[in-house]
Design a protein around this motif. Structure first.
Motif, PDB file in Angstrom:
ATOM      1  N   ARG A 128       0.753  -1.188   0.067  1.00  0.00           N
ATOM      2  CA  ARG A 128       0.001   0.152   0.087  1.00  0.00           C
ATOM      3  C   ARG A 128       0.832   1.220  -0.017  1.00  0.00           C
ATOM      4  N   ALA A 129       2.026   1.267   0.772  1.00  0.00           N
ATOM      5  CA  ALA A 129       2.765   2.397   0.826  1.00  0.00           C
ATOM      6  C   ALA A 129       3.723   2.596  -0.306  1.00  0.00           C
ATOM      7  N   THR A 131       2.604   1.630  -3.468  1.00  0.00           N
ATOM      8  CA  THR A 131       1.673   2.186  -4.352  1.00  0.00           C
ATOM      9  C   THR A 131       1.430   3.884  -4.396  1.00  0.00           C
ATOM     10  N   LYS A 132       1.168   4.233  -2.921  1.00  0.00           N
ATOM     11  CA  LYS A 132       0.813   5.696  -2.962  1.00  0.00           C
ATOM     12  C   LYS A 132       2.078   6.415  -3.236  1.00  0.00           C
ATOM     13  N   LEU A 133       3.413   5.937  -3.070  1.00  0.00           N
ATOM     14  CA  LEU A 133       4.736   6.558  -3.470  1.00  0.00           C
ATOM     15  C   LEU A 133       4.831   6.700  -4.979  1.00  0.00           C
ATOM     16  N   LEU A 134       4.597   5.660  -5.674  1.00  0.00           N
ATOM     17  CA  LEU A 134       4.655   5.554  -6.929  1.00  0.00           C
ATOM     18  C   LEU A 134       3.420   6.303  -7.840  1.00  0.00           C
ATOM     19  N   VAL A 135       2.270   6.574  -7.152  1.00  0.00           N
ATOM     20  CA  VAL A 135       1.211   7.177  -7.812  1.00  0.00           C
ATOM     21  C   VAL A 135       1.400   8.581  -7.835  1.00  0.00           C
TER      22      VAL A 135
END
Length: 135
Positions: A128-129, A131-135
């Protein structure tokens, strides 16, 4: 059948080649006229009229009178393009500044991986973390 000797063919090819070279020079001169910052509107118009009404003589005069500044403008434009390309590559590669940026995605991902390796994050929290960074 042999009405056009080989020497005439060579002369024709030479004149055709010179005409093509002159066309390239004409286009280069016309683009330089418009690109020149040190000429005003009347100067640009005058050179354009001379170049188009007296094509061979106008191009020759322009190269004689303004050839040195023409070369300087071309070199300056090439340097500006190279600097813009290098800036684009640095920006695209993520190295816009010579020293590494603090808090970049790479650093954050490294910290997340370390937290996951130490067991502070579960696999689900890590994903989850990330994914947040890469989006």
């Amino acid at each position: 059948m042999n009405n056009y000797p080989l020497l005439n063919l060579f002369w024709t090819m030479l004149w055709f080649f010179l005409w093509i070279v002159w066309l390239f020079l004409l286009f280069k001169v016309i683009t330089d006229i418009f690109r020149s910052d040190d000429l005003g509107g009347w100067g640009k118009g005058g050179w354009l009229i001379v170049t188009l009404l007296l094509p061979y003589l106008g191009v020759l005069l322009y190269v004689i009178v303004r050839g040195a500044s023409m070369g300087k403008r071309s070199a300056q434009e090439a340097q500006e393009r190279e600097a813009a390309f290098k800036a684009y590559v640095r920006n695209a590669a993520g190295t816009a500044s010579p020293e590494p940026k603090r808090g970049s995605h790479v650093d954050d991902l490294t910290k997340l991986a370390e937290l996951k390796d130490r067991g502070a994050l579960t696999e689900e929290e890590y994903q989850r973390a990330k994914t947040k960074l890469l989006v």
